[in-house]
Design a protein around this motif. Structure first.
Motif: not given
Length: 198
Positions: A74-97
């Motif tokens: 849950d925490a990983a998803k929350q942080w990666w969601q924030r990063a992905a919404e800011a345009g971080d491709i790494r976070a987008m790929n992590a959210l996919v998984v």
């Protein structure tokens, strides 16, 4: 004849940094050119940076949560969601998984959404995987798969090159063997084992 030793196509990504690993998609397990979508994520060990939480990269905080014991999805998803919404491709790929393999219930629509966002930002791995999703849908959408694989292949993604070769050789009503050969040769030039064989 393959211009390079095809065994070179198999690369270990354990030593790749988190940034490169997820920006390129190399930490997302990929098997065949036309395969099932990614379902696992491998991250090198994350080390906490000095400074306050507010100074830290949201992606790094997500990686720390991912690697904690027990894993804090849950925490990983929350942080990666924030990063992905800011345009971080790494976070987008992590959210996919996360959406494709880690959360219950699975959320393939959210996984597809983040792949599309990453592909639109120029990530060839995400474009390749969108092609995989299209080709493995029921019924297969080889037209969309071709568009995504073409985008990824033109950006240098060798699995996409091989997938295009297989598409033109095996998945269209009238095979285009010349196009298939061209894509196989490009992928073989980068040492892709399946393309060398084809």
């Amino acid at each position: 004849k393959c211009p390079r030793i095809c065994a070179d196509a198999v690369q270990l990504v354990d030593d790749v940094t988190v940034d490169d690993d997820l920006r390129t998609g190399s930490g997302l397990h990929d098997h065949d050119a036309i395969a099932r979508p990614v379902t696992r994520l491998r991250l090198p060990m994350w080390r906490r940076k000095r400074g306050s939480e507010h100074d830290e990269d949201p992606f790094d905080l997500g990686a720390a949560a991912w690697q904690s014991t027990p894993r804090d999805i849950d925490a990983a998803k929350q942080w990666w969601q924030r990063a992905a919404e800011a345009g971080d491709i790494r976070a987008m790929n992590a959210l996919v998984v996360l959406y494709a393999a880690e959360v219950e219930p699975r959320d393939p629509d959210s996984a597809r959404h983040w792949f599309r966002k990453a592909a639109e930002k120029g990530n060839p791995y995400a474009a390749y995987q969108l092609g995989v999703l299209a080709a493995s849908s029921d019924p297969p959408d080889y037209g969309s798969a071709r568009v995504w694989w073409q985008r990824a292949a033109e950006a240098g993604h060798v699995n996409a090159m091989t997938a295009l070769g297989e598409l033109y050789e095996l998945r269209v009503s009238t095979p285009d063997l010349e196009a298939a050969r061209d894509w196989y040769l490009r992928a073989a030039g980068d040492g892709h084992a399946t393309a060398c064989y084809r």
